[in-house]
Design an enzyme around this catalytic site. Structure first.
Site, PDB file in Angstrom:
ATOM      1  N   HIS A 489       0.779  -1.252  -0.097  1.00 39.16           N
ATOM      2  CA  HIS A 489       0.052  -0.128  -0.011  1.00 39.16           C
ATOM      3  C   HIS A 489       0.729   1.181   0.009  1.00 39.16           C
ATOM      4  O   HIS A 489       0.593   2.010  -0.899  1.00 39.16           O
ATOM      5  CB  HIS A 489      -1.134   0.052   1.151  1.00 39.16           C
ATOM      6  N   GLU A 490       1.778   1.262   1.154  1.00 39.88           N
ATOM      7  CA  GLU A 490       2.646   2.587   0.946  1.00 39.88           C
ATOM      8  C   GLU A 490       3.622   2.577  -0.002  1.00 39.88           C
ATOM      9  O   GLU A 490       3.847   3.807  -0.688  1.00 39.88           O
ATOM     10  CB  GLU A 490       3.380   2.458   2.220  1.00 39.88           C
ATOM     11  N   HIS A 493       1.800   4.448  -2.883  1.00 41.74           N
ATOM     12  CA  HIS A 493       1.805   5.914  -2.632  1.00 41.74           C
ATOM     13  C   HIS A 493       3.294   6.268  -3.319  1.00 41.74           C
ATOM     14  O   HIS A 493       3.438   7.377  -3.949  1.00 41.74           O
ATOM     15  CB  HIS A 493       1.867   6.198  -1.133  1.00 41.74           C
ATOM     16  N   HIS A 496       3.583   6.608  -6.732  1.00 43.45           N
ATOM     17  CA  HIS A 496       2.762   7.932  -7.282  1.00 43.45           C
ATOM     18  C   HIS A 496       3.776   9.014  -7.221  1.00 43.45           C
ATOM     19  O   HIS A 496       3.642   9.829  -8.102  1.00 43.45           O
ATOM     20  CB  HIS A 496       1.706   8.092  -6.426  1.00 43.45           C
TER      21      HIS A 496
END
Length: 698
Positions: A489-490, A493, A496
């Site tokens: 998940h991180e 990010h 991105h």
């Protein structure tokens, strides 16, 4: 007398030299590989003088733009604003990232002093009438300026930032806005510090081995190591997630599960110096007053005007629609779990400290699957390399660990990220383990954004910070499956941020609508459930054996286990957030009473009177999620729909991955997110994919 004066002059000169050196370390260009932060050269004494210098420099830059004798143009006003304050941003990124990941008492004092100054500077900019007149002049000419889509977005954003933050107010209201913002900046910091203080203050110290029954060997070993590190016999458990979560999940001793669960629920909600009830009430009230001052009905109306959801009405409709779909399933699951606990241990009333324990037991019985069975296949190093391998197959990235980049803590790892042509894409920092000066949870952040200036594409410095189970004397760091999905998940990010390719820093990377920012992170979790991806990294840490496919199937089968209850829990947080921020909070007399009313529609477990969530709900009172917690579920709709596209064409399909990179990851906030999503997917997101994945379809 002369001697004393002379000595004083020497002292003053010495202090001035020290201040100059301090400022130079943080305000001048870093003489480091890739312009990375020189952490080892920075100490607490450097921050205040550097902040003062950078604030003064930013004020000068703003004055030069506002007082420019030339007529306002996109370049000399809008673009100049976008590139202003970069020295201050760099210092702020370093300081506040360390304030979250490696803080101490001195850092907290500095934060309390600096926060109102930064708030005041922000007001100085947005309330500067001369500057706003120039921005407004350019904005009114935009149809004739032949701007690129990114430039048009920047212009619209610049105008809205002024209009939404008080530029049109009269002087009295501007003064009131400044006062509110200064108070909020300090209150939010204090809120976070209180939560951390209460977390650090609690220890469950056990000396009887019988109290450890049910706990995995690695958890016991870590607790013994912690006790030994502070000179105590036995075992110590804390509220840090790698300690707390295994304890409430596996400890057979129900009274001890209750004790530590109640301690977790009392963070910020006990009669000590760390009580956050007054802070919660004041933050909510000030946010409401600020919104009213700016012409909005509530804080939620103010925030959501710049979100995909657009309004509180839409958010509440979205949450309540999901609630209607999830609640029947959640109630059935809760009844099943209650019956299971009754049959197993004669428990007639399931309490909050029983949920994780019996859920794990039921999962083991139903799927013959538990985290202790899985953990040997998820050595942290392998999982991280697995995330790198997935990024390589999707986007052609390579990650090489390097030792010549400064670190703020010895546990931090640093990587150079390059593309298929060996171009530097980013610097990546990874910080995985809990420690005293680190707040709980997991997050992604950056020390430097990506942007293009003077034909140079400045590449970003991105970090992920987690609180995973550390290695013990006999075992490496082995992750639970939940920790595996958290890392992915991180890392989503981080991608991105790393793959950003925009011109302006304030539109780069994760600078997107808040209810869009979770798409890149949540979609990455999907690869953790796929055989083809798990084959890249899920290998037994001792034997090297690939995770058996029957375990992979069980992981997939169990993915929707108690999903109704999990959905209800997330919805309860979103509804609580909207409760605090979607109305006038002035009539709220009690945090606890108000919170109980907000949780009524989603409540499964009996309430615990001396526990409350709001006083430690850092996402909305100290983070950036006020009026935005719903975005986790909103983004689940996006990510389920987006991943369905991958699955239809192959989870490592390069064409789809390229479309995702070029239309989502690289574009930042340059184009409205719904337009970006449709460019990627060819359609608006459909909720059906989420309901299907969660097992909540009719």
């Amino acid at each position: 007398m002369r001697h004393i004066v002379f000595d004083q002059k020497v002292i003053n000169i010495s202090q001035n030299i020290s201040s100059f050196i301090a400022m130079a370390i943080l305000t001048e260009k870093f003489n480091t590989p890739h312009d990375t932060a020189p952490f080892s050269q920075i100490s607490e004494k450097h921050y205040l003088p550097a902040f003062e210098e950078a604030i003064a420099l930013t004020k000068k830059e703003i004055e030069d733009i506002a007082n420019n004798p030339e007529p306002p143009t996109f370049q000399n006003t809008i673009e100049a604003l976008a590139y202003s304050g970069q020295t201050l941003d760099r210092i702020s990124n370093i300081f506040f990232n360390l304030h979250s990941a490696n803080t101490n008492d001195e850092m907290e004092k500095i934060a309390q002093e600096v926060a109102p100054k930064l708030s005041a500077l922000g007001n100085d900019i947005t309330l500067n009438l001369d500057l706003f007149v120039r921005v407004k002049t350019v904005y009114e000419q935009k149809e004739s300026l032949n701007l690129t889509p990114e430039q048009e977005t920047l212009l619209n954003k610049s105008f809205k930032d002024f209009a939404r933050n008080g530029a049109l107010l009269d002087d009295d209201k501007k003064s009131k806005l400044r006062d509110i913002d200064a108070k909020l900046s300090v209150l939010k910091l204090k809120f976070g510090e209180n939560v951390l203080a209460d977390s650090n203050a609690y220890q469950l110290h056990l000396t009887n081995a019988d109290d450890l029954k049910g706990l995995p060997e690695g958890v016991i070993e870590a607790a013994a190591a912690l006790a030994k590190s502070v000179g105590k016999d036995g075992w110590i458990f804390t509220l840090d997630y790698p300690s707390y979560i295994p304890f409430v999940t596996y400890a057979d001793n129900r009274s001890l599960r209750k004790e530590i669960a109640l301690a977790a629920g009392r963070k910020g909600f006990q009669q000590n110096d760390n009580n956050n009830e007054a802070n919660v009430m004041e933050i909510a009230q000030l946010r409401f007053e600020r919104a009213q001052l700016l012409g909005y009905a509530t804080h939620a109306d103010f925030v959501l005007a710049e979100r995909m959801a657009e309004s509180p009405t839409n958010v509440n409709a979205f949450l309540n629609d999901l609630l209607a779909k999830a609640k029947p399933a959640a109630e059935r699951e809760f009844e099943d779990l209650t019956e299971f606990a009754k049959q197993k241990d004669g428990i007639t009333q399931l309490e909050k400290w029983d949920g994780a324990y019996y859920a794990e037991k039921l999962k083991q019985e139903r799927f013959q699957l538990d985290d202790e069975l899985l953990k040997p296949y998820f050595k942290l190093e392998n999982v991280l390399n697995g995330a790198f391998a997935v990024a390589n197959k999707l986007f052609g990235l390579t990650f090489t660990e390097v030792q010549n980049i400064d670190k703020y803590h010895p546990e931090v790892q640093t990587f150079e990220v390059k593309d298929e042509k060996e171009n530097l894409i980013a610097i990546f920092y990874a910080d995985f383990f809990p420690r005293k000066g680190k707040r709980q949870g997991a997050w992604m952040t950056s020390f430097k954004p990506q942007y293009i200036k003077d034909n140079v594409n400045e590449r970003p410095h991105v970090s992920i910070v987690c609180n995973f189970t550390p290695a013990t004397e006999t075992k490496p760091a082995l992750l639970t499956f939940n920790e595996v999905t958290t890392l992915f998940h991180e890392f989503g990010h981080a991608l991105h941020g790393m793959l950003a390719n925009t011109t302006y820093p304030n539109l780069s990377g994760t600078s997107v609508f808040w209810d869009f920012v979770e798409l890149p992170s949540q979609i990455m979790e999907n690869w953790c459930y796929e055989k083809e991806a798990l084959a890249l990294f899920a290998m037994h840490y001792q034997t090297g054996e690939l995770i058996p496919m029957e375990l992979v199937e069980k992981i997939k089968e169990s993915a929707t286990f108690l999903e109704g209850m999990a959905t209800l829990r997330q919805l309860s947080f979103g509804l609580l957030d909207m409760g605090w921020h979607g109305q006038d909070p002035s009539s709220i007399a009690s945090v606890k009473t108000f919170e109980k009313a907000q949780f009524e529609a989603t409540q499964l477990y009996p309430d615990v009177e001396d526990n409350a969530m709001s006083p430690s709900f850092s996402h909305i009172f100290n983070g950036g999620y006020s009026s935005g917690y719903y975005s986790y579920k909103w983004a689940e709709v996006l990510d389920a729909d987006a991943f369905e596209y991958f699955k239809e064409n192959g989870i490592f399909n390069k064409e789809i991955a390229t479309k995702f990179r070029d239309n989502i990851l690289s574009k930042g906030g340059t184009i409205h997110p719904m337009q970006l999503y449709k460019q990627f997917r060819g359609q608006e997101p459909q909720v059906d994919a989420l309901l299907k994945r969660a097992g909540l379809s009719a």
